[in-house]
Design a protein around this motif. Structure first.
Motif, PDB file in Angstrom:
ATOM      1  N   LYS A 173       2.535   9.526  -5.965  1.00 53.86           N
ATOM      2  CA  LYS A 173       2.214   8.087  -5.816  1.00 53.86           C
ATOM      3  C   LYS A 173       1.985   7.417  -7.168  1.00 53.86           C
ATOM      4  O   LYS A 173       2.377   6.273  -7.367  1.00 53.86           O
ATOM      5  N   GLY A 204       1.128   4.860   0.540  1.00 57.56           N
ATOM      6  CA  GLY A 204       0.264   5.816   1.233  1.00 57.56           C
ATOM      7  C   GLY A 204       0.870   7.186   1.396  1.00 57.56           C
ATOM      8  O   GLY A 204       0.497   7.917   2.334  1.00 57.56           O
ATOM      9  N   THR A 249      -5.065   8.808   1.913  1.00 56.60           N
ATOM     10  CA  THR A 249      -5.843   8.765   3.160  1.00 56.60           C
ATOM     11  C   THR A 249      -6.337   7.343   3.424  1.00 56.60           C
ATOM     12  O   THR A 249      -7.548   7.073   3.409  1.00 56.60           O
ATOM     13  N   PRO A 250      -5.414   6.402   3.639  1.00 55.80           N
ATOM     14  CA  PRO A 250      -5.842   5.013   3.852  1.00 55.80           C
ATOM     15  C   PRO A 250      -6.647   4.819   5.132  1.00 55.80           C
ATOM     16  O   PRO A 250      -7.411   3.879   5.250  1.00 55.80           O
ATOM     17  N   HIS A 297      -8.916   3.880  -0.801  1.00 50.53           N
ATOM     18  CA  HIS A 297      -9.730   4.180   0.377  1.00 50.53           C
ATOM     19  C   HIS A 297     -11.220   4.219   0.048  1.00 50.53           C
ATOM     20  O   HIS A 297     -12.060   4.172   0.943  1.00 50.53           O
ATOM     21  N   MET A 329       2.873  -1.234   4.095  1.00 48.07           N
ATOM     22  CA  MET A 329       2.695   0.145   3.654  1.00 48.07           C
ATOM     23  C   MET A 329       4.005   0.908   3.523  1.00 48.07           C
ATOM     24  O   MET A 329       4.910   0.776   4.340  1.00 48.07           O
ATOM     25  N   SER A 348      -3.270   5.287  -1.894  1.00 48.53           N
ATOM     26  CA  SER A 348      -4.202   6.144  -1.149  1.00 48.53           C
ATOM     27  C   SER A 348      -3.424   7.112  -0.274  1.00 48.53           C
ATOM     28  O   SER A 348      -2.552   6.699   0.488  1.00 48.53           O
ATOM     29  N   ARG A 365       4.792   4.864   3.416  1.00 46.35           N
ATOM     30  CA  ARG A 365       4.133   6.155   3.609  1.00 46.35           C
ATOM     31  C   ARG A 365       5.143   7.178   4.129  1.00 46.35           C
ATOM     32  O   ARG A 365       5.817   6.943   5.114  1.00 46.35           O
ATOM     33  N   LEU A 391       0.868  -1.173   0.000  1.00 48.34           N
ATOM     34  CA  LEU A 391       0.000   0.000   0.000  1.00 48.34           C
ATOM     35  C   LEU A 391       0.907   1.225   0.000  1.00 48.34           C
ATOM     36  O   LEU A 391       1.649   1.450   0.952  1.00 48.34           O
ATOM     37  N   LEU A 396      -8.544   0.505   7.307  1.00 47.21           N
ATOM     38  CA  LEU A 396      -7.329  -0.182   6.867  1.00 47.21           C
ATOM     39  C   LEU A 396      -7.586  -1.661   6.617  1.00 47.21           C
ATOM     40  O   LEU A 396      -7.163  -2.215   5.600  1.00 47.21           O
TER      41      LEU A 396
END
Length: 470
Positions: free
Chosen positions: A284, A277, A383-384, A353, A454, A381, A456, A275, A392
């Motif tokens: 992204k 994020g 805003t996961p 999301h 993830m 995303s 991020r 993911l 999540l």
């Protein structure tokens, strides 16, 4: 008639402690040894002189259920005979398991004190530990020897392992053995196994493991911090070393984006899922495109890109600009078209999301496609996480099978409930599954889980680690 110790009406631990108080030495045989569980007996064993009058602990190398199943499905005769090489491998495996115990959970001051005491007891030979390797031994036996001409040996035999749960908390079935003919037969049984050719002494090795861990009194907190940081960053470092940025992206990506590509590629290669994020504005889409191109170049993997309708033109332009062998499909069309689509080995889902409602038809179709085709998956995303941690888990459930062993568990939640047994009793689900994490409201539990999947970064992170000054 023997007395029953089931940890419900009568606890085994108080009876065992009372017996140690009048004993000159002890012999314990258990299938499993929990290092931190030793704290409940440590101070009482200290009264032994050492040498002949010590606590001898025989560990039976009890196997996990999955190991037993694997052995049962293996053809008869494979590995039936124990030789020196196999005995050495078993010894190394047990050392690794004992060392790993010290890395689990957050240690308490009591844990630290009791483990230091155990190390001292091992060095002074007040406690001597051996592994019984000839065959898996599930016995749970606690024998106590005392200066008594009438009843020199007595003990307890049953189902309790040398853990806090086994001695005190969870339901067990043990009986005391006071009758001397039976007690002496048990002592003879223990002695035969203690002196077995393939029963190996690990006393000093276990002391080394403890003294080389965070228990060491002379280790600086800063060095512990560095070691933790080193291990937590291991996957990121592996990703940076193992993957190369495709030449077509060499002048298109900033350094922080290149790092994200490599780390994401490592997650995808190791677990088939990632993911991405990063917050809005950090690129992204370009990162995901570069990851897809790596897997196309290195593994001949074609991609299916699922995105909101308004993002289809952008993804089409990226597909053409970077010569990506991919199909772009609007999320609004997946219900109708996805079930009949051929297999794509990599699925990229932008704005993942939006797939929070696991009861929705669109969600079900996408989840079925990913799992039935065993596709690798990249979620995008900024805003996961929105209102709850279920946001999540809903996204993770797109590619995580029900009941899959994740290799981590919600430690904070388990601790709040009083341990694994209490957690199982309350929630009726295995602790290493996504379902178990869904019972937790602790951010630390979810951070530990998302660390596996993830990538991020925030703007402040980029400014701190990648900013260049003139």
């Amino acid at each position: 008639m023997p007395n029953i110790f089931d940890n419900i009406d009568t606890k085994l631990l108080p009876a065992l402690v009372e017996g140690i108080q009048i004993a000159k030495r002890a012999d314990f045989c258990v299938g499993y040894f929990n290092l931190r569980g030793w704290r409940h007996l440590a101070e009482h064993v200290d009264r032994f002189e050492g040498g002949e009058n010590c606590c001898r602990l025989l560990i039976g190398m009890q196997r996990l259920p999955q190991d037993e199943l694997r052995d049962a499905l293996t053809s008869v005769g494979a590995g039936d005979q124990l030789d020196n090489a196999r005995a050495h491998r078993l010894r190394v495996r047990m050392a690794g398991e004992l060392r790993e115990q010290l890395t689990l959970g957050a240690p308490t001051n009591t844990d630290e004190e009791s483990l230091r005491r155990l190390a001292v007891q091992l060095r002074s030979k007040k406690v001597v530990v051996k592994l019984f390797l000839e065959y898996p031994l599930h016995a749970k036996l606690y024998l106590l020897h005392r200066e008594d001409k009438i009843a020199p040996v007595f003990g307890y035999v049953g189902s309790s392992n040398l853990t806090l749960s086994g001695l005190l908390r969870q339901g067990e079935l043990n009986v005391d053995v006071v009758e001397q003919d039976a007690a002496k037969k048990l002592a003879k049984w223990f002695e035969e196994r203690w002196n077995d050719h393939f029963c190996v002494d690990i006393t000093d090795q276990l002391a080394d493991i403890i003294e080389q861990s965070w228990v060491r009194p002379d280790i600086l907190p800063y060095l512990i911090y560095l070691k933790i940081a080193y291990h937590l960053s291991e996957e990121a470092r592996d990703g940076l070393k193992l993957f190369k940025i495709p030449a077509i992206f060499s002048n298109k990506l900033f350094e922080f984006q290149k790092a994200a590509v490599k780390v994401a590629a490592h997650h995808l290669n190791r677990r088939d899922r990632v993911l991405i994020g990063d917050v809005v504005g950090l690129g992204k889409t370009l990162v995901a495109t570069a990851v897809a191109r790596i897997f196309e170049d290195d593994f001949s993997v074609e991609s299916l890109i699922l995105c909101p309708k308004n993002l289809v033109p952008m993804w089409e332009s990226y597909r053409e600009q970077y010569a990506l062998g991919a199909k772009v499909l609007s999320l609004s069309k997946v219900t109708k078209e996805l079930p009949n689509l051929r297999r794509y080995k990599l699925v990229i889902i932008d704005e993942s999301h939006n797939l929070r409602n696991r009861e929705g038809k669109r969600y079900g179709v996408i989840r079925e496609y990913i799992q039935s085709n065993d596709s690798k998956c990249v979620l995008l995303s900024a805003t996961p996480y929105n209102k709850s941690f279920i946001d999540l888990s809903s996204q993770l459930r797109l590619f995580i099978q029900e009941g899959a062993d994740l290799g981590v568990r919600p430690e904070k939640c388990i601790k709040d409930l009083g341990g694994e047994t209490a957690f199982l009793r309350s929630h009726q689900c295995q602790v290493h599954t996504l379902e178990a994490f869904e019972k937790s409201t602790h951010a630390d539990d979810w951070r530990e889980l998302m660390r596996l999947f993830m990538v991020r970064r925030t703007r402040s992170f980029i400014e701190q680690h990648y900013a260049e000054t003139a």
